[in-house]
Scaffold this motif. Structure first.
Motif: not given
Length: 212
Positions: A9-13, A25-28, A47-51, A79-81
């Protein structure tokens, strides 16, 4: 510090990039396979973030469960919607270390990273208590009681506080000891009870002392 982010999601990113500290530094990664390759090739991710988007939500949850099993030392935060208690229990019991809103604030994110980085589960006391209440056995379990019988009096107190959702700092205050001592007790408790995290320990305590 580098954080791997599975985010489509570009907005969340864009939001995440605005709220992290300058030294982060965030790696997508746009899919699970890419995230897996990144984790295999670079062990330096803090850390490992997951939308968790609504589309194919259940599949994404199971993908995260798989990645937790494949990379058990990775600190995963989801990060659940649309938050789901059932999904949260599945994820946390599989090794996920925290759950946040996709549009979490800067200060809250910093606090979440601090809590997870110290080995605790992030989600808030009420959130953890709800998970425990929903998943705890309804009857006493003899096996659980046997495991807990090996604990010292102090360790039993720490385990009981954990089952009520208290943080290490709160336990230290209640018991008039240092946070370092609390962590030492927890290390011993996890080993004696064959539990891997605070949620597992809380469920064990609930199973041992719930009403018959």
């Amino acid at each position: 510090m580098k954080i791997l982010c599975w985010n489509t999601d570009d907005s969340v990113w864009d939001h995440w990039n605005k709220i992290v500290d300058q030294e982060v530094t965030l790696i997508r990664a746009l899919d699970g396979d890419s995230a897996k390759l990144q984790l295999e090739s670079d062990a330096a991710f803090a850390y490992f973030f997951v939308f968790l988007e609504d589309k194919e939500f259940s599949k994404r949850v199971e993908d995260v469960v798989y990645l937790c099993g494949a990379f058990p030392n990775t600190k995963v935060i989801v990060f659940p919607n649309q938050p789901s208690q059932t999904a949260a229990l599945r994820l946390l019991s599989s090794g996920v270390r925290g759950q946040c809103s996709p549009y979490i604030g800067k200060e809250q994110l910093a606090l979440a990273l601090s809590v997870v980085g110290s080995g605790e589960i992030w989600g808030g006391k009420s959130f953890i208590l709800n998970l425990i209440a929903q998943s705890a056995p309804k009857q006493k379990t003899t096996t659980d009681q046997v495991l807990l019988s090996s604990l010292s009096e102090r360790e039993v107190s720490v385990a009981d506080y954990i089952s009520h959702g208290l943080s290490n700092k709160q336990i230290a205050i209640e018991m008039d000891i240092t946070e370092r001592t609390v962590k030492s007790h927890l290390t011993s408790i996890f080993k004696k009870t064959n539990t891997k995290d605070r949620l597992s320990l809380a469920l064990l305590v609930q199973g041992a002392f719930s009403a018959p």
